[in-house]
Design an enzyme around this catalytic site. Structure first.
Site, PDB file in Angstrom:
ATOM      1  N   GLN A  78       0.839  -1.199   0.000  1.00 47.37           N
ATOM      2  CA  GLN A  78       0.000   0.000   0.000  1.00 47.37           C
ATOM      3  C   GLN A  78       0.875   1.250   0.000  1.00 47.37           C
ATOM      4  O   GLN A  78       1.096   1.861   1.041  1.00 47.37           O
ATOM      5  CB  GLN A  78      -0.894  -0.027   1.242  1.00 47.37           C
ATOM      6  N   PHE A  79       1.379   1.634  -1.178  1.00 50.47           N
ATOM      7  CA  PHE A  79       2.259   2.802  -1.247  1.00 50.47           C
ATOM      8  C   PHE A  79       1.547   4.084  -0.830  1.00 50.47           C
ATOM      9  O   PHE A  79       2.182   5.048  -0.400  1.00 50.47           O
ATOM     10  CB  PHE A  79       2.863   2.948  -2.651  1.00 50.47           C
ATOM     11  N   THR A  80       0.216   4.104  -0.902  1.00 45.89           N
ATOM     12  CA  THR A  80      -0.513   5.324  -0.566  1.00 45.89           C
ATOM     13  C   THR A  80      -0.451   5.663   0.924  1.00 45.89           C
ATOM     14  O   THR A  80      -0.842   6.765   1.316  1.00 45.89           O
ATOM     15  CB  THR A  80      -1.985   5.247  -1.027  1.00 45.89           C
TER      16      THR A  80
END
Length: 151
Positions: A78-80
């Protein structure tokens, strides 16, 4: 490295209509990596995750860990989690690590969780995924290895 951990009754991740990972009772872990994270960060967060005591005991107190309740872990990249929303209306993701840095640390986190003997399922790094979950409680915890190490 950041982990958003949700205690779930069930969770699954689907990619292109195919279920890739699925657990019953346990943790859905959304995992983000930033530049500067190390293997030590991955191992530290994995160890904290598998030992979290957030399942209720016979006295309705959060005293039990995943191993105590036969729980599993579903890990989804989950890079966000490193989105910066301070300026404008479109988040900046420049703090998220590039795949060549993030993938080995994501995999190290998963490997360390598996070393605990727990069932660990995953999504696919960088894929467009649909995550389905039933949050139990709700119980949602945020861990950031950089913040936790400063204390």
């Amino acid at each position: 490295m950041r982990a958003l951990i949700q205690r779930v009754s069930r969770a699954s991740v689907t990619i292109a209509g195919e279920t890739r990972g699925e657990i019953g009772r346990g943790f859905l872990v959304l995992l983000g990596v930033t530049e500067g994270d190390t293997l030590e960060d991955a191992q530290y967060l994995a160890d904290k995750t598998v030992k979290l005591r957030v399942f209720t005991d016979e006295n309705d107190k959060m005293n039990k860990a995943l191993a105590d309740v036969g729980g599993g872990i579903l890990v989804v990249s989950q890079f966000t989690l490193y989105g910066d929303c301070r300026k404008g209306n479109r988040p900046s993701f420049i703090a998220a690590a590039r795949p060549e840095t993030a993938i080995p640390l994501y995999e190290a986190f998963i490997a360390r969780c598996r070393q605990s003997g727990l069932a660990v399922e995953t999504g696919e790094f960088g894929a467009d995924m649909q995550v389905d979950l039933l949050n139990d409680g709700p119980v949602t915890l945020w861990m950031d290895s950089a913040e936790m190490r400063q204390k």
